[in-house]
Design an enzyme around this catalytic site. Structure first.
Site, PDB file in Angstrom:
ATOM      1  N   GLU A 160       0.831  -1.212   0.000  1.00  0.00           N
ATOM      2  CA  GLU A 160       0.000   0.000   0.000  1.00  0.00           C
ATOM      3  C   GLU A 160       0.861   1.256   0.000  1.00  0.00           C
ATOM      4  O   GLU A 160       2.006   1.248   0.471  1.00  0.00           O
ATOM      5  CB  GLU A 160      -0.924  -0.002   1.209  1.00  0.00           C
ATOM      6  CG  GLU A 160      -0.193   0.018   2.543  1.00  0.00           C
ATOM      7  CD  GLU A 160      -1.117  -0.209   3.718  1.00  0.00           C
ATOM      8  OE1 GLU A 160      -2.045   0.597   3.895  1.00  0.00           O
ATOM      9  OE2 GLU A 160      -0.901  -1.187   4.455  1.00  0.00           O
ATOM     10  N   LYS A 214      -6.104   9.784   1.480  1.00  0.00           N
ATOM     11  CA  LYS A 214      -6.140   8.338   1.690  1.00  0.00           C
ATOM     12  C   LYS A 214      -7.321   7.787   0.905  1.00  0.00           C
ATOM     13  O   LYS A 214      -8.421   8.351   0.953  1.00  0.00           O
ATOM     14  CB  LYS A 214      -6.306   8.012   3.175  1.00  0.00           C
ATOM     15  CG  LYS A 214      -5.062   8.159   4.001  1.00  0.00           C
ATOM     16  CD  LYS A 214      -5.334   7.902   5.466  1.00  0.00           C
ATOM     17  CE  LYS A 214      -5.838   6.509   5.732  1.00  0.00           C
ATOM     18  NZ  LYS A 214      -5.987   6.231   7.189  1.00  0.00           N
ATOM     19  N   VAL A 248      -5.491  -0.424   2.833  1.00  0.00           N
ATOM     20  CA  VAL A 248      -5.636  -1.865   2.623  1.00  0.00           C
ATOM     21  C   VAL A 248      -6.769  -2.149   1.640  1.00  0.00           C
ATOM     22  O   VAL A 248      -6.571  -2.787   0.599  1.00  0.00           O
ATOM     23  CB  VAL A 248      -5.891  -2.589   3.962  1.00  0.00           C
ATOM     24  CG1 VAL A 248      -6.243  -4.052   3.722  1.00  0.00           C
ATOM     25  CG2 VAL A 248      -4.667  -2.483   4.876  1.00  0.00           C
ATOM     26  N   ASP A 276     -18.908   1.305  13.886  1.00  0.00           N
ATOM     27  CA  ASP A 276     -17.628   1.634  13.263  1.00  0.00           C
ATOM     28  C   ASP A 276     -16.884   0.340  12.926  1.00  0.00           C
ATOM     29  O   ASP A 276     -16.260  -0.283  13.788  1.00  0.00           O
ATOM     30  CB  ASP A 276     -16.788   2.504  14.213  1.00  0.00           C
ATOM     31  CG  ASP A 276     -15.593   3.141  13.509  1.00  0.00           C
ATOM     32  OD1 ASP A 276     -15.365   2.846  12.323  1.00  0.00           O
ATOM     33  OD2 ASP A 276     -14.874   3.926  14.164  1.00  0.00           O
ATOM     34  N   SER A 309     -14.274  -1.342   9.911  1.00  0.00           N
ATOM     35  CA  SER A 309     -13.389  -0.994   8.805  1.00  0.00           C
ATOM     36  C   SER A 309     -13.899  -1.548   7.486  1.00  0.00           C
ATOM     37  O   SER A 309     -14.413  -2.670   7.401  1.00  0.00           O
ATOM     38  CB  SER A 309     -11.987  -1.543   9.078  1.00  0.00           C
ATOM     39  OG  SER A 309     -11.179  -1.443   7.925  1.00  0.00           O
ATOM     40  N   ALA A 310     -13.703  -0.762   6.428  1.00  0.00           N
ATOM     41  CA  ALA A 310     -14.049  -1.211   5.077  1.00  0.00           C
ATOM     42  C   ALA A 310     -13.202  -2.393   4.638  1.00  0.00           C
ATOM     43  O   ALA A 310     -13.579  -3.120   3.713  1.00  0.00           O
ATOM     44  CB  ALA A 310     -13.864  -0.054   4.091  1.00  0.00           C
ATOM     45  N   ASP A 311     -12.063  -2.607   5.307  1.00  0.00           N
ATOM     46  CA  ASP A 311     -11.215  -3.752   4.952  1.00  0.00           C
ATOM     47  C   ASP A 311     -12.012  -5.045   5.007  1.00  0.00           C
ATOM     48  O   ASP A 311     -11.904  -5.897   4.122  1.00  0.00           O
ATOM     49  CB  ASP A 311     -10.030  -3.868   5.919  1.00  0.00           C
ATOM     50  CG  ASP A 311      -9.070  -2.704   5.847  1.00  0.00           C
ATOM     51  OD1 ASP A 311      -9.246  -1.826   4.972  1.00  0.00           O
ATOM     52  OD2 ASP A 311      -8.142  -2.669   6.678  1.00  0.00           O
ATOM     53  N   LYS A 330      -5.063  -4.282  14.512  1.00  0.00           N
ATOM     54  CA  LYS A 330      -4.507  -3.328  15.470  1.00  0.00           C
ATOM     55  C   LYS A 330      -5.075  -3.562  16.870  1.00  0.00           C
ATOM     56  O   LYS A 330      -6.244  -3.892  17.038  1.00  0.00           O
ATOM     57  CB  LYS A 330      -4.787  -1.906  14.992  1.00  0.00           C
ATOM     58  CG  LYS A 330      -4.129  -1.579  13.656  1.00  0.00           C
ATOM     59  CD  LYS A 330      -4.489  -0.189  13.180  1.00  0.00           C
ATOM     60  CE  LYS A 330      -3.802   0.131  11.851  1.00  0.00           C
ATOM     61  NZ  LYS A 330      -4.292  -0.696  10.741  1.00  0.00           N
TER      62      LYS A 330
END
Length: 306
Positions: free
Chosen positions: A25, A86, A106, A138, A140-142, A159
């Site tokens: 990335e 980003k 990512v 909330d 993540s779009a990952d 994380k």
């Protein structure tokens, strides 16, 4: 030929010859240490991939195209230019249409990597389900992108500030396999392990074969290969968890809510660890890139054997 892709000659040749390639990335360059240390870090990560026997392909957006295999000059341009956005999965169309620069995350990197035919991607840690997601939604779009993209993601887990249990539950529900290279516990970025179990694998050729078979029998979803940070670089998990819980209490008292919580936690960890988290982050970026290179070599070998 894909009109949205600009693939470097080195990467294209390696793909044509079915030699190992690892996607990387560009957001870590833009959002990493200050210039010129971010340029140096980007090149060091590429070197870790090369030293393992694979070809690195750092990916970003420039001039309305995905650049797959950024050269040193473009990496330096990304590192030294202010205000580069980003780019996650939802942002790809608008940023491509805008014709400017974009640093892919990512979720924003695995899409062009898969379009280019790169089967392996390396990142330090994936996004996941955030703490208190039951209130904030909330996530993540990952995680959603992993249900849509056929690629192997090599990472040091998720994380530490995330809700690792809920992240693992989401991945299980989505049918995304999580393998642990040399570990039966999910790594937590710069902490070597959490209490979340994963499927252990001790041979990268077995991991490569498992990845190929998963795609063959269960469709185009991501496979996660997690690898813990080297022991000498790791931070203490109990110390990190105490710091996170303390920061959550402070967030409550300060009225911090929603998507402001995660940045608040990251700042708290940096203060508590006296900067050791930054050194650990650098170490995990390099170690995951090395393992990704080794995995790509194994993947290439097992693919040619079939």
């Amino acid at each position: 030929m894909d009109p949205l892709l600009v693939v470097s000659e080195e990467v294209r040749t390696a793909l044509d010859e079915q030699r190992p390639v690892v996607a990387l990335e560009s957001s870590l360059i833009v959002n990493g240490p200050a210039y010129p240390a971010n340029t140096e870090l980007g090149l060091e990560i590429e070197k870790s991939v090369r030293d393992a026997g694979a070809v690195p392909a750092t990916i970003g957006i420039a001039d309305g195209k995905f650049v797959v295999g950024m050269d040193a000059d473009l990496i330096d341009r990304f590192a030294s230019t202010k205000g580069i956005p980003k780019v996650s999965a939802r942002d790809l169309g608008p940023v491509l249409a805008g014709g400017g620069l974009g640093s892919t995350t990512v979720a924003g990197t695995v899409v062009p990597a898969a379009r280019a035919g790169i089967p392996v991607f390396s990142t330090a840690g994936i996004g996941g389900v955030h703490r208190r997601a039951q209130e904030t939604f909330d996530v993540s779009a990952d995680l959603l992108q992993f249900t849509r993209t056929r690629i192997a993601v090599v990472c040091a887990g998720a994380k530490s500030i995330l809700d690792l249990g809920l992240t693992a539950e989401y991945l299980e529900t989505a049918g995304v396999p999580v393998l642990g290279y040399g570990t039966d516990r999910l790594p937590a970025f710069y902490v070597r392990e959490s209490d979340v179990p994963v499927n252990r694998v001790d041979d990268l050729r077995v991991a490569a074969r498992a990845t190929q078979l998963h795609w063959e029998v269960n469709g185009d979803r991501t496979v996660l290969l997690t690898t813990p940070i080297d022991e000498e670089d790791a931070l203490d998990g109990d110390e990190i968890e105490r710091a996170i819980q303390s920061a959550l209490d402070e967030a409550d008292q300060a009225g911090v809510r929603g998507n402001a919580i995660s940045p608040f936690l990251m700042r708290a960890l940096t203060q508590v660890t006296a900067g050791r988290s930054a050194a650990a982050t650098r170490a995990v970026l390099l170690s995951t890139a090395r393992v990704a290179g080794e995995f790509a070599v194994a993947f290439s070998a097992t693919r040619t054997e079939r």
